[in-house]
Write an enzyme that holds these catalytic residues in place. Structure first.
Site, mmCIF file in Angstrom:
data_model
loop_
_atom_site.group_PDB
_atom_site.id
_atom_site.type_symbol
_atom_site.label_atom_id
_atom_site.label_comp_id
_atom_site.label_asym_id
_atom_site.label_seq_id
_atom_site.Cartn_x
_atom_site.Cartn_y
_atom_site.Cartn_z
ATOM 1 N N ASP A 82 -22.621 44.675 26.304
ATOM 2 C CA ASP A 82 -21.245 45.177 26.322
ATOM 3 C C ASP A 82 -20.331 44.255 25.510
ATOM 4 O O ASP A 82 -19.126 44.524 25.381
ATOM 5 C CB ASP A 82 -20.732 45.436 27.748
ATOM 6 C CG ASP A 82 -20.699 44.185 28.605
ATOM 7 O OD1 ASP A 82 -21.185 43.140 28.155
ATOM 8 O OD2 ASP A 82 -20.180 44.273 29.743
ATOM 9 N N SER A 83 -20.908 43.203 24.901
ATOM 10 C CA SER A 83 -20.185 42.457 23.861
ATOM 11 C C SER A 83 -19.791 43.422 22.738
ATOM 12 O O SER A 83 -18.911 43.115 21.921
ATOM 13 C CB SER A 83 -21.057 41.312 23.304
ATOM 14 O OG SER A 83 -22.346 41.786 22.974
ATOM 15 N N LYS A 97 -29.224 45.706 32.392
ATOM 16 C CA LYS A 97 -28.737 44.399 32.828
ATOM 17 C C LYS A 97 -27.360 44.607 33.448
ATOM 18 O O LYS A 97 -26.576 45.431 32.963
ATOM 19 C CB LYS A 97 -28.649 43.446 31.622
ATOM 20 C CG LYS A 97 -27.945 42.123 31.915
ATOM 21 C CD LYS A 97 -28.170 41.118 30.810
ATOM 22 C CE LYS A 97 -27.144 41.142 29.680
ATOM 23 N NZ LYS A 97 -25.730 40.964 30.076
ATOM 24 N N GLU A 148 -24.120 42.223 35.701
ATOM 25 C CA GLU A 148 -23.651 40.858 35.997
ATOM 26 C C GLU A 148 -23.508 40.629 37.498
ATOM 27 O O GLU A 148 -22.863 41.416 38.192
ATOM 28 C CB GLU A 148 -22.296 40.629 35.322
ATOM 29 C CG GLU A 148 -22.370 40.710 33.816
ATOM 30 C CD GLU A 148 -21.025 40.464 33.131
ATOM 31 O OE1 GLU A 148 -20.036 40.116 33.811
ATOM 32 O OE2 GLU A 148 -20.974 40.633 31.898
ATOM 33 N N GLU A 168 -25.622 32.567 31.396
ATOM 34 C CA GLU A 168 -24.568 32.403 30.382
ATOM 35 C C GLU A 168 -23.650 31.235 30.763
ATOM 36 O O GLU A 168 -23.103 31.201 31.886
ATOM 37 C CB GLU A 168 -23.750 33.697 30.257
ATOM 38 C CG GLU A 168 -22.616 33.554 29.229
ATOM 39 C CD GLU A 168 -22.072 34.854 28.700
ATOM 40 O OE1 GLU A 168 -22.538 35.928 29.102
ATOM 41 O OE2 GLU A 168 -21.156 34.780 27.843
#
Ligand code: KIV
Length: 257
Positions: free
Chosen positions: A51-52, A118, A120, A187
């Protein structure tokens, strides 16, 4: 370099097994057909439609603006490259707040072409993680600095320097392993904590700004290639000045006509 593609399809089990074999995992992001195809031709085993996307392609200030429809659009484009690599897609902000939403939206991303997803978080989303895995969808965790929480956090900062954060990261990693995740992205995790988690868990850790001792590394490809000269990040060493080179070639062409 000659372009060749592997015929061996890489599964989430194969990514997981790389840790046991001591094989470092080189992972990169892609958001469209050509970049997915190029990364695949180089033999990158895990490609993330991250989603970057929001910041590096769509011009949003952060990842919280990215929608399911935008993720599906870019996952479809990447999937058209039919990579041998495992194609992982990020679940966007607020798409997995309930168990039912998590499963429905994970299925939508799989229908668009993702082979794993994925999201978070650790213990706070563990019911969603269990349900996604129970639905037969391989799941990759993401711990440490969670970009979807940038507003609550008030910025991007290294996690795990404080003892409470360190213990929380270890407990979250254990919870993701117990739930059946096949890998965990770490991260901006303090390197000694990333090393400890990497030694502790049986599944691969894939670091970004988390030091050299993870089982793999992931970068946002436009950062690696210097395509975004407007931003500079401490954890990325640009390997190319693509933006400079593109500007020069466009300038040269403009002056020719
Ligand atoms: O969205 C993304 O590109 C990511 C990577 C930074 C791991 O989550």
């Amino acid at each position: 370099m000659t372009a060749s593609r592997s015929n061996t399809k890489i599964s989430s089990d194969a990514i997981r097994a790389m840790k046991a074999r001591g094989k470092k995992i080189a992972a990169l992001t892609a958001y469209d057909f050509p970049m997915t195809r190029l990364l695949d031709e180089v033999g990158i085993p895990l490609i993330l439609v991250g989603d970057s996307l929001g910041m590096v392609v769509l011009g949003y200030p952060d990842t919280t603006c990215v929608t399911m429809a935008e993720m599906e659009h870019h996952v479809r484009a990447a999937a058209r490259a039919k990579p041998a690599a495992l194609l992982v897609a990020d679940m966007p902000y607020r798409s997995y707040e309930s168990v039912a939403d998590a499963v429905e939206n994970a299925r939508r991303l799989v229908a668009a072409g993702a082979e794993a997803i994925k999201a978070e978080g650790g213990r706070e989303i563990i019911n969603q993680v269990r349900a996604i895995i129970a639905a037969g969808i391989p799941f990759c965790g993401h711990l440490g600095m969670l970009p979807q929480h940038v507003h609550e956090e008030g910025g991007y900062r290294v996690k795990g320097k404080k003892e409470a954060e360190h213990q929380a990261l270890v407990a979250d990693a254990d919870a993701l392993v117990a739930a059946g995740a096949f890998a965990i992205v770490l991260e901006l995790v303090a390197p000694p904590v990333a090393r400890e988690i990497s030694r502790r868990v049986p599944i691969p850790t894939i670091g970004i700004g988390a030091g050299p001792d993870c089982d793999g590394q992931i970068l946002v490809t436009p950062d690696l290639l210097g395509m975004l000269p407007w931003f500079s990040l401490k954890h990325v060493k640009r390997r190319l000045n693509a933006a400079e080179q593109m500007r020069a070639v466009i300038e040269e062409w403009k002056n020719l006509i």
